[in-house]
Design a protein around this motif. Structure first.
Motif, PDB file in Angstrom:
ATOM      1  N   GLU A 118      29.123 -13.271  13.117  1.00  0.00           N
ATOM      2  CA  GLU A 118      28.889 -12.252  14.103  1.00  0.00           C
ATOM      3  C   GLU A 118      28.110 -12.773  15.301  1.00  0.00           C
ATOM      4  O   GLU A 118      28.028 -12.362  16.383  1.00  0.00           O
ATOM      5  CB  GLU A 118      27.704 -11.313  13.300  1.00  0.00           C
TER       6      GLU A 118
ATOM      7  N   TYR B 131      35.570 -22.553  17.871  1.00  0.00           N
ATOM      8  CA  TYR B 131      34.433 -22.333  16.767  1.00  0.00           C
ATOM      9  C   TYR B 131      35.566 -22.604  15.643  1.00  0.00           C
ATOM     10  O   TYR B 131      35.195 -23.362  14.450  1.00  0.00           O
ATOM     11  CB  TYR B 131      34.373 -21.017  16.603  1.00  0.00           C
TER      12      TYR B 131
ATOM     13  N   ASN C  54      24.403 -17.748  25.949  1.00  0.00           N
ATOM     14  CA  ASN C  54      25.004 -16.543  25.823  1.00  0.00           C
ATOM     15  C   ASN C  54      26.434 -16.236  26.642  1.00  0.00           C
ATOM     16  O   ASN C  54      26.873 -15.311  26.847  1.00  0.00           O
ATOM     17  CB  ASN C  54      24.169 -15.380  26.510  1.00  0.00           C
TER      18      ASN C  54
ATOM     19  N   ARG D 204      30.203 -16.496  27.057  1.00  0.00           N
ATOM     20  CA  ARG D 204      31.494 -16.088  26.268  1.00  0.00           C
ATOM     21  C   ARG D 204      32.640 -16.436  27.046  1.00  0.00           C
ATOM     22  O   ARG D 204      32.788 -16.156  28.488  1.00  0.00           O
ATOM     23  CB  ARG D 204      31.459 -14.799  25.961  1.00  0.00           C
TER      24      ARG D 204
ATOM     25  N   HIS E 207      34.092 -14.109   9.787  1.00  0.00           N
ATOM     26  CA  HIS E 207      33.852 -13.395  11.201  1.00  0.00           C
ATOM     27  C   HIS E 207      32.412 -13.725  11.595  1.00  0.00           C
ATOM     28  O   HIS E 207      31.628 -12.973  11.309  1.00  0.00           O
ATOM     29  CB  HIS E 207      34.171 -11.915  11.075  1.00  0.00           C
TER      30      HIS E 207
ATOM     31  N   GLY F 275      27.693 -15.841  21.549  1.00  0.00           N
ATOM     32  CA  GLY F 275      28.578 -16.768  22.150  1.00  0.00           C
ATOM     33  C   GLY F 275      28.953 -18.134  21.580  1.00  0.00           C
ATOM     34  O   GLY F 275      28.162 -18.336  20.345  1.00  0.00           O
TER      35      GLY F 275
ATOM     36  N   LEU G 222      28.919 -15.176  16.946  1.00  0.00           N
ATOM     37  CA  LEU G 222      30.080 -15.903  17.993  1.00  0.00           C
ATOM     38  C   LEU G 222      30.168 -14.646  18.937  1.00  0.00           C
ATOM     39  O   LEU G 222      30.426 -14.783  20.044  1.00  0.00           O
ATOM     40  CB  LEU G 222      31.188 -16.014  17.270  1.00  0.00           C
ATOM     41  N   SER G 223      30.428 -13.467  18.284  1.00  0.00           N
ATOM     42  CA  SER G 223      30.726 -12.237  19.355  1.00  0.00           C
ATOM     43  C   SER G 223      29.495 -11.764  19.904  1.00  0.00           C
ATOM     44  O   SER G 223      29.449 -11.084  20.912  1.00  0.00           O
ATOM     45  CB  SER G 223      31.531 -11.225  18.297  1.00  0.00           C
ATOM     46  N   ARG G 224      28.183 -11.819  19.269  1.00  0.00           N
ATOM     47  CA  ARG G 224      27.344 -11.385  19.848  1.00  0.00           C
ATOM     48  C   ARG G 224      26.509 -12.602  20.926  1.00  0.00           C
ATOM     49  O   ARG G 224      25.977 -11.988  21.895  1.00  0.00           O
ATOM     50  CB  ARG G 224      25.873 -11.051  18.548  1.00  0.00           C
TER      51      ARG G 224
ATOM     52  N   ASP H  13      36.602 -19.074  22.757  1.00  0.00           N
ATOM     53  CA  ASP H  13      35.418 -19.374  22.017  1.00  0.00           C
ATOM     54  C   ASP H  13      35.790 -19.143  20.471  1.00  0.00           C
ATOM     55  O   ASP H  13      35.517 -20.119  19.700  1.00  0.00           O
ATOM     56  CB  ASP H  13      34.348 -18.087  22.096  1.00  0.00           C
ATOM     57  N   TYR H  14      36.764 -18.283  20.099  1.00  0.00           N
ATOM     58  CA  TYR H  14      37.199 -18.535  18.903  1.00  0.00           C
ATOM     59  C   TYR H  14      38.038 -19.683  18.489  1.00  0.00           C
ATOM     60  O   TYR H  14      37.953 -20.078  17.076  1.00  0.00           O
ATOM     61  CB  TYR H  14      37.949 -16.841  18.313  1.00  0.00           C
TER      62      TYR H  14
END
Length: 404
Positions: A269, A315, A305, A307, A267, A275, A271-273, A311-312
């Motif tokens: 971080e 990635y 930054n 999103r 996971h 982008g 990516l969620s923080r 994205d997921y």
């Protein structure tokens, strides 16, 4: 294997519905003949008519028992019995019509019974087999014309009426054939979609299992080994040896790096923080830090930054493809090209390795390695495209995905 069981189950359910519909139409035909013989009975030969009807009821009963008790009947046998049963339908109505027309021309029995032939194309259409519908249409129309010809002089029916009814019956038979073709095509499409869904579920379940196994192996062969080494060195630290202290510190440092890599891959971080762009940069840096590949990244058109819902997926694809390059490509360089234009994300990943065969995905699935196949399935399921191109040397994979 699960997909095969599901498909067989769906096929059995479809056949059961077809048999139920045919049985219902035959019950309707029996009720029609019975009502006709009761309400407009012929002047003579009533007993023979009911004997023929009883024999037909027995035939329908035997067919019904066979239909609902069959398990593994060959398609050719099933087709032959279906045609034989429909032939009995046509024969019973034809015989009763001719018999009542000859013996009782003054009654309406023959004229009414003859309309029962209009139910035959519907019974054939219930099989959803264009071949059976076509095979039944011609003899049914021929039987109608033959019966009308035989009884025409006794019934004094004008030829115009016979021809018009024949045209209507021909149209009904043609419609039954068309309906069979449309329904068969529809069932095939639905069956293929159901099979693809089942295969995708199987792939996802298997992928989860393999990812757990891979994670377990990485922790066991990497971080856990460093911890065990550090634990052994700690026993020697009690002697206050500076060398052992350094070894413990080195082992714990490597262990923390390995654990950090595993956690980041499970996971990320970043990516969620921050982008997708920052996550892909971190992934490229991580690969470059290993020293096995020279990594090049071009993401100048992607906003910082930024999103999106994709994205997921993107990635995960970048991680899976780069992992395959590291394991199998024997490459020296790896490049990432991340672009955004008109609401669409474009990700290209290229290497200068040995290349990938055209049937690599199919062979990897057959051997149980479905990472790339699952990645492609996810991309396609999200409305994107997944293309593999061979280079000289190496391979380029291009992924296009709507950001929404």
């Amino acid at each position: 294997m699960l997909g095969l069981h599901v498909r067989n189950h769906d096929s059995r359910i479809a056949r059961l519905r077809q048999d139920l519909l045919q049985a219902g139409l035959r019950v309707l035909l029996i009720a029609f003949i019975t009502t006709t013989l009761v309400l407009t009975p012929p002047a003579v030969e009533v007993g023979i008519c009911f004997v023929i009807l009883a024999a037909y009821v027995a035939i329908v009963g035997l067919w019904t028992i066979w239909s609902f008790r069959r398990t593994h009947t060959r398609a050719s046998t099933r087709e032959s019995i279906t045609l034989l049963a429909i032939g009995c339908d046509v024969a019973v109505i034809s015989v009763l019509t001719v018999l009542t027309g000859w013996s009782s021309p003054e009654s309406w029995t023959s004229n009414v019974l003859r309309t029962g032939l209009f139910l035959i194309p519907l019974i054939a259409a219930a099989q959803l087999d264009p071949f059976i519908s076509a095979m039944v249409a011609i003899p049914t129309l021929g039987a109608y014309l033959a019966v009308a010809l035989i009884t025409q002089s006794e019934n004094l029916e004008p030829w115009e009426s016979i021809l018009l009814n024949a045209v209507v019956l021909a149209a009904l038979a043609g419609g039954a054939v068309a309906l069979s073709i449309i329904q068969r095509a529809k069932e095939e499409v639905i069956g293929n979609l159901a099979l693809q869904r089942t295969q995708l579920l199987e792939e996802l379940v298997s992928l989860e299992k393999r990812e757990r196994q891979a994670l377990s192996e990485r922790l066991h062969d990497g971080a856990l080994q460093y911890v065990l080494v550090a634990r052994g060195d700690l026993e020697e630290v009690e002697t206050s040896s500076v060398v052992e202290v350094g070894r413990v510190n080195s082992a714990l440092t490597e262990c923390s790096k390995l654990l950090r890599d595993v956690v980041r891959e499970l996971h990320p971080e970043v990516l969620s923080r921050s982008g997708l762009k920052a996550a892909v940069v971190a992934l490229a840096d991580s690969i470059a830090d290993r020293g096995e590949l020279a990594v090049d990244l071009d993401a100048h058109t992607w906003p910082d930054n930024e999103r999106s819902a994709a994205d997921y997926v993107l990635y995960g694809a970048a991680r899976e493809i780069s992992t395959n390059v590291i394991k199998h490509a024997h490459a020296s360089t790896l490049s990432f090209d991340l672009q955004r234009a008109d609401g669409t994300a474009l990700l290209r990943i290229a290497d200068d390795g040995v290349g990938i065969p055209d049937d690599a995905l199919e062979r990897s699935v057959q051997s149980g390695h479905i990472g790339m196949a699952s990645t492609r399935a996810r991309i396609l399921a999200c409305g994107g495209s997944f293309e593999i191109r061979r280079k000289s040397p190496g391979t380029e994979i291009e992924i296009s995905l709507p950001l929404s």
